[in-house]
Design a protein around this motif. Structure first.
Motif, mmCIF file in Angstrom:
data_model
loop_
_atom_site.group_PDB
_atom_site.id
_atom_site.type_symbol
_atom_site.label_atom_id
_atom_site.label_comp_id
_atom_site.label_asym_id
_atom_site.label_seq_id
_atom_site.Cartn_x
_atom_site.Cartn_y
_atom_site.Cartn_z
ATOM 1 N N TYR A 1 45.070 60.152 53.823
ATOM 2 C CA TYR A 1 45.825 59.451 52.784
ATOM 3 C C TYR A 1 45.055 58.205 52.381
ATOM 4 O O TYR A 1 44.623 57.430 53.227
ATOM 5 N N ASP A 2 44.907 58.041 51.073
ATOM 6 C CA ASP A 2 44.138 56.944 50.500
ATOM 7 C C ASP A 2 45.036 56.126 49.589
ATOM 8 O O ASP A 2 45.743 56.681 48.740
ATOM 9 N N TYR A 3 45.030 54.817 49.760
ATOM 10 C CA TYR A 3 45.719 53.942 48.822
ATOM 11 C C TYR A 3 44.698 53.416 47.827
ATOM 12 O O TYR A 3 43.575 53.049 48.197
ATOM 13 N N GLY A 4 45.096 53.362 46.574
ATOM 14 C CA GLY A 4 44.213 52.813 45.560
ATOM 15 C C GLY A 4 44.982 52.332 44.351
ATOM 16 O O GLY A 4 46.172 52.613 44.198
ATOM 17 N N TYR A 5 44.281 51.610 43.505
ATOM 18 C CA TYR A 5 44.879 51.134 42.263
ATOM 19 C C TYR A 5 43.782 50.836 41.255
ATOM 20 O O TYR A 5 42.615 50.633 41.605
ATOM 21 N N ARG A 6 44.173 50.831 39.998
ATOM 22 C CA ARG A 6 43.298 50.407 38.918
ATOM 23 C C ARG A 6 44.190 49.785 37.852
ATOM 24 O O ARG A 6 45.081 50.450 37.331
ATOM 25 N N LEU A 7 43.951 48.531 37.558
ATOM 26 C CA LEU A 7 44.769 47.815 36.582
ATOM 27 C C LEU A 7 43.934 47.387 35.381
ATOM 28 O O LEU A 7 42.747 47.062 35.516
ATOM 29 N N ASP A 8 44.582 47.354 34.229
ATOM 30 C CA ASP A 8 43.969 46.869 33.005
ATOM 31 C C ASP A 8 43.582 45.404 33.204
ATOM 32 O O ASP A 8 44.338 44.618 33.782
ATOM 33 N N GLU A 9 42.433 45.033 32.702
ATOM 34 C CA GLU A 9 41.882 43.690 32.925
ATOM 35 C C GLU A 9 42.844 42.574 32.530
ATOM 36 O O GLU A 9 42.905 41.532 33.193
ATOM 37 N N LYS A 10 43.620 42.756 31.481
ATOM 38 C CA LYS A 10 44.510 41.670 31.050
ATOM 39 C C LYS A 10 45.661 41.421 32.025
ATOM 40 O O LYS A 10 46.378 40.437 31.900
ATOM 41 N N PHE A 11 45.788 42.285 33.035
ATOM 42 C CA PHE A 11 46.845 42.115 34.041
ATOM 43 C C PHE A 11 46.293 41.703 35.408
ATOM 44 O O PHE A 11 47.021 41.677 36.387
ATOM 45 N N TRP A 12 45.014 41.378 35.470
ATOM 46 C CA TRP A 12 44.419 40.899 36.709
ATOM 47 C C TRP A 12 44.912 39.485 37.007
ATOM 48 O O TRP A 12 45.284 38.727 36.117
ATOM 49 N N ASN A 13 44.891 39.120 38.277
ATOM 50 C CA ASN A 13 45.216 37.763 38.733
ATOM 51 C C ASN A 13 46.651 37.333 38.429
ATOM 52 O O ASN A 13 46.915 36.156 38.204
ATOM 53 N N LYS A 14 47.556 38.287 38.434
ATOM 54 C CA LYS A 14 48.967 37.986 38.200
ATOM 55 C C LYS A 14 49.838 38.442 39.376
ATOM 56 O O LYS A 14 51.050 38.396 39.306
ATOM 57 N N GLY A 15 49.189 38.921 40.450
ATOM 58 C CA GLY A 15 49.918 39.344 41.637
ATOM 59 C C GLY A 15 50.427 40.777 41.594
ATOM 60 O O GLY A 15 51.040 41.243 42.557
ATOM 61 N N TYR A 16 50.149 41.509 40.507
ATOM 62 C CA TYR A 16 50.654 42.887 40.403
ATOM 63 C C TYR A 16 50.003 43.814 41.428
ATOM 64 O O TYR A 16 50.677 44.664 42.015
ATOM 65 N N ALA A 17 48.714 43.666 41.634
ATOM 66 C CA ALA A 17 48.023 44.535 42.599
ATOM 67 C C ALA A 17 48.550 44.297 44.010
ATOM 68 O O ALA A 17 48.773 45.247 44.766
ATOM 69 N N THR A 18 48.776 43.052 44.365
ATOM 70 C CA THR A 18 49.322 42.739 45.694
ATOM 71 C C THR A 18 50.733 43.300 45.827
ATOM 72 O O THR A 18 51.070 43.919 46.848
ATOM 73 N N GLU A 19 51.557 43.097 44.821
ATOM 74 C CA GLU A 19 52.939 43.592 44.848
ATOM 75 C C GLU A 19 52.972 45.112 45.004
ATOM 76 O O GLU A 19 53.725 45.649 45.818
ATOM 77 N N ALA A 20 52.144 45.801 44.242
ATOM 78 C CA ALA A 20 52.094 47.262 44.329
ATOM 79 C C ALA A 20 51.550 47.715 45.679
ATOM 80 O O ALA A 20 52.072 48.658 46.280
ATOM 81 N N THR A 21 50.526 47.039 46.172
ATOM 82 C CA THR A 21 49.927 47.412 47.460
ATOM 83 C C THR A 21 50.953 47.278 48.583
ATOM 84 O O THR A 21 51.108 48.194 49.406
#
Length: 176
Positions: A97-117
């Motif tokens: 099992y692999d966790y991963g993400y890819r977010l659009d650049e305009k949504f970087w540095n807003k805590g979304y990746a951490t929240e999703a992770t």
């Protein structure tokens, strides 16, 4: 797969063909591919093929990457989630099992990746009863490496890919 999951700010749902335009906008951005394989998409058909592949993963493995949407605005910001890797070998491993993400650049540095992770690790361990979740990141991708570390994943080792590019292998065991 008819499941909608949510965090405080995000809706997480299976990818659909109707997401192809948004996914293409994400995947054609060279900055998004800086720490991937440096192959931004050129045509929307590539995004459609990705969505079809992910939809097969849902059927075969009952999990896969999910569209990630801001609740408040309904904006597609990328994909996040767990997938079962059984179609290639990564760092000598397959059937994991692999966790991963890819977010659009305009949504970087807003805590979304951490929240999703944080959400997906909790979901994988507590809802799916996964024993171990792995992740891999480009060694120079400081932001993603910090997020995985902050969310409790353990750095295991560096490893080179077939082209000699250095990657980091992360792992987290179910705390139960």
């Amino acid at each position: 797969m008819d499941i909608i999951l949510q965090t405080d700010r995000l809706l997480l749902r299976p990818l659909e063909i109707s997401d192809a335009t948004d996914l293409f906008e994400l995947n054609k951005n060279p900055n998004v591919h800086k720490y991937l394989w440096q192959k931004p998409e050129q045509v929307i058909d590539e995004s459609i093929k990705i969505i079809e592949y992910v939809k097969r993963q849902y059927k075969e493995n009952n999990i896969g990457r999910f569209a990630t949407i801001i609740k408040e605005t309904s904006e597609f910001i990328g994909w996040t989630g767990i997938k079962f890797v059984n179609d290639h070998v990564e760092n000598g491993n397959t059937n994991f099992y692999d966790y991963g993400y890819r977010l659009d650049e305009k949504f970087w540095n807003k805590g979304y990746a951490t929240e999703a992770t944080q959400f997906w690790l909790n979901y994988g361990f507590n809802q799916m009863n996964i024993k171990t979740i792995n992740a891999y990141t480009h060694a120079e991708n400081g932001a993603s490496n910090r997020i995985l570390n902050k969310c409790g994943m353990n750095f295991m080792e560096n490893y080179p890919d077939k082209d000699g590019v250095l990657w980091k292998w992360w792992q987290m065991n179910n705390p139960k």
